[in-house]
Motif scaffolding. Sequence first.
Motif, PDB file in Angstrom:
ATOM      1  N   ALA A  84       0.818  -1.212   0.000  1.00  0.00           N
ATOM      2  CA  ALA A  84       0.000   0.000   0.000  1.00  0.00           C
ATOM      3  C   ALA A  84       0.853   1.264   0.000  1.00  0.00           C
ATOM      4  N   ASN A  85       2.045   1.204   0.572  1.00  0.00           N
ATOM      5  CA  ASN A  85       2.924   2.378   0.590  1.00  0.00           C
ATOM      6  C   ASN A  85       3.383   2.754  -0.818  1.00  0.00           C
ATOM      7  N   PHE A  86       3.650   1.757  -1.644  1.00  0.00           N
ATOM      8  CA  PHE A  86       4.074   2.038  -3.017  1.00  0.00           C
ATOM      9  C   PHE A  86       2.938   2.635  -3.837  1.00  0.00           C
ATOM     10  N   VAL A  87       1.734   2.136  -3.616  1.00  0.00           N
ATOM     11  CA  VAL A  87       0.586   2.615  -4.393  1.00  0.00           C
ATOM     12  C   VAL A  87       0.230   4.043  -4.026  1.00  0.00           C
ATOM     13  N   SER A  88       0.330   4.384  -2.760  1.00  0.00           N
ATOM     14  CA  SER A  88      -0.043   5.739  -2.342  1.00  0.00           C
ATOM     15  C   SER A  88       0.834   6.795  -3.007  1.00  0.00           C
ATOM     16  N   PHE A  89       2.094   6.468  -3.252  1.00  0.00           N
ATOM     17  CA  PHE A  89       2.984   7.423  -3.930  1.00  0.00           C
ATOM     18  C   PHE A  89       2.534   7.646  -5.372  1.00  0.00           C
ATOM     19  N   LEU A  90       2.102   6.580  -6.054  1.00  0.00           N
ATOM     20  CA  LEU A  90       1.629   6.729  -7.432  1.00  0.00           C
ATOM     21  C   LEU A  90       0.349   7.539  -7.496  1.00  0.00           C
ATOM     22  N   VAL A  91      -0.531   7.333  -6.531  1.00  0.00           N
ATOM     23  CA  VAL A  91      -1.759   8.119  -6.491  1.00  0.00           C
ATOM     24  C   VAL A  91      -1.436   9.591  -6.241  1.00  0.00           C
ATOM     25  N   ARG A  92      -0.450   9.841  -5.386  1.00  0.00           N
ATOM     26  CA  ARG A  92      -0.050  11.229  -5.125  1.00  0.00           C
ATOM     27  C   ARG A  92       0.498  11.881  -6.399  1.00  0.00           C
ATOM     28  N   GLU A  93       1.283  11.136  -7.179  1.00  0.00           N
ATOM     29  CA  GLU A  93       1.791  11.675  -8.437  1.00  0.00           C
ATOM     30  C   GLU A  93       0.661  11.982  -9.414  1.00  0.00           C
ATOM     31  N   LYS A  94      -0.374  11.132  -9.399  1.00  0.00           N
ATOM     32  CA  LYS A  94      -1.499  11.375 -10.291  1.00  0.00           C
ATOM     33  C   LYS A  94      -2.299  12.597  -9.853  1.00  0.00           C
ATOM     34  N   VAL A  95      -2.525  12.732  -8.554  1.00  0.00           N
ATOM     35  CA  VAL A  95      -3.330  13.841  -8.047  1.00  0.00           C
ATOM     36  C   VAL A  95      -2.612  15.175  -8.223  1.00  0.00           C
ATOM     37  N   GLN A 102       5.344  14.509 -16.437  1.00  0.00           N
ATOM     38  CA  GLN A 102       6.383  13.649 -17.012  1.00  0.00           C
ATOM     39  C   GLN A 102       5.991  13.140 -18.394  1.00  0.00           C
ATOM     40  N   VAL A 103       4.711  12.808 -18.559  1.00  0.00           N
ATOM     41  CA  VAL A 103       4.259  12.273 -19.842  1.00  0.00           C
ATOM     42  C   VAL A 103       4.318  13.336 -20.936  1.00  0.00           C
ATOM     43  N   MET A 170      -2.599  -1.229 -10.761  1.00  0.00           N
ATOM     44  CA  MET A 170      -3.922  -1.226 -11.387  1.00  0.00           C
ATOM     45  C   MET A 170      -4.959  -0.547 -10.489  1.00  0.00           C
ATOM     46  N   PHE A 171      -4.916  -0.869  -9.219  1.00  0.00           N
ATOM     47  CA  PHE A 171      -5.887  -0.292  -8.295  1.00  0.00           C
ATOM     48  C   PHE A 171      -5.637   1.198  -8.053  1.00  0.00           C
ATOM     49  N   SER A 172      -4.433   1.672  -8.360  1.00  0.00           N
ATOM     50  CA  SER A 172      -4.156   3.098  -8.158  1.00  0.00           C
ATOM     51  C   SER A 172      -5.022   3.971  -9.057  1.00  0.00           C
ATOM     52  N   PHE A 173      -5.491   3.439 -10.180  1.00  0.00           N
ATOM     53  CA  PHE A 173      -6.360   4.207 -11.065  1.00  0.00           C
ATOM     54  C   PHE A 173      -7.712   4.511 -10.431  1.00  0.00           C
ATOM     55  N   ALA A 174      -8.086   3.722  -9.435  1.00  0.00           N
ATOM     56  CA  ALA A 174      -9.414   3.867  -8.834  1.00  0.00           C
ATOM     57  C   ALA A 174      -9.445   4.876  -7.695  1.00  0.00           C
ATOM     58  N   PHE A 175      -8.313   5.469  -7.345  1.00  0.00           N
ATOM     59  CA  PHE A 175      -8.260   6.371  -6.196  1.00  0.00           C
ATOM     60  C   PHE A 175      -7.767   7.747  -6.605  1.00  0.00           C
TER      61      PHE A 175
END
Length: 289
Positions: A84-95, A102-103, A170-175
């Motif tokens: 969960a710690n790794f996913v939260s960082f990706l969600v933060r980058e998306k938000v 970067q893209v 994958m689940f990071s897209f849902a948050f």
Amino acid sequence: VNSTGQRIIMDTAMHNATSPHAIAAYVSSVDSARLQRFTGDDKIHIEAHNHPMPWAQFIQRQVSQYRDMFTAIFILVPYSFLPANFVSFLVREKVTKAKHLQVVSGVNIVVYWAASFVWDMAVYTITVLLTLIVYVAFDKQAYMGSVDSVFGTFFLYWSYGVCILPLGYMFSFAFNSPAAAQLVLMAANFLFGVALVIAAQIMRFIPSTMDANSKLVHIYRLIPAYALGEGVMNIAERGSQLAFADTGKYPPMWRMDVIVRSLLYLWIEAPISFLGIILLEWGGWSKLI
């Protein structure tokens, strides 16, 4: 006084059952009290020397197995929280639009996810190595007793990271909230990786749930956290086979009923999760989430 006219005095000694020498010490105290009562001498006492028989090798192996199983349960708890710690960082980058920046700056989306995976696996691998150090420090022979056991234990934990990280991506897209993503994934991994593993272990010994559990485990294994938990518990349960064996060695790790089945599920699901990320990024499915 009994039927023959003899006077019988019965005493009850309340003792601490967790202390191996408690029974002998309290029996000695009771006998000293009886002797003082009959002689009238408060200074007289009985001196006891307690030398318990050592445990038989069979009992030692059984106790070692139970300890290994408890160790497995406690080790699984932090592994439920780690992804969960790794996913939260990706969600933060998306938000925060860091990923979008970067893209648009020219970073290929495949490179973005590959770089995230490589970095996260590097950090995760360090955690796995620290886990092995803990096993060595506490002399857990089921996990560290041979080269075969060391490599099998490491590969099982490492394979879990290969599978759970892309699934978490994958689940990071849902948050849209890093805190919510971390909390939900931590709760889900704990439920399936710890609670469900313990429940399944109990259900397989209850006659009324044994048949249902034998069928449901095939569904449970589709969950990476459960696959890891089952594999770790199977490693610990090798102690019961060692207890009945005459070789004095643990059975091989690389068997279907130990870790191979869990590894198959993990490595089959890993590429499927990576494919899911590609579909979410390029298939436009992320707009539906």
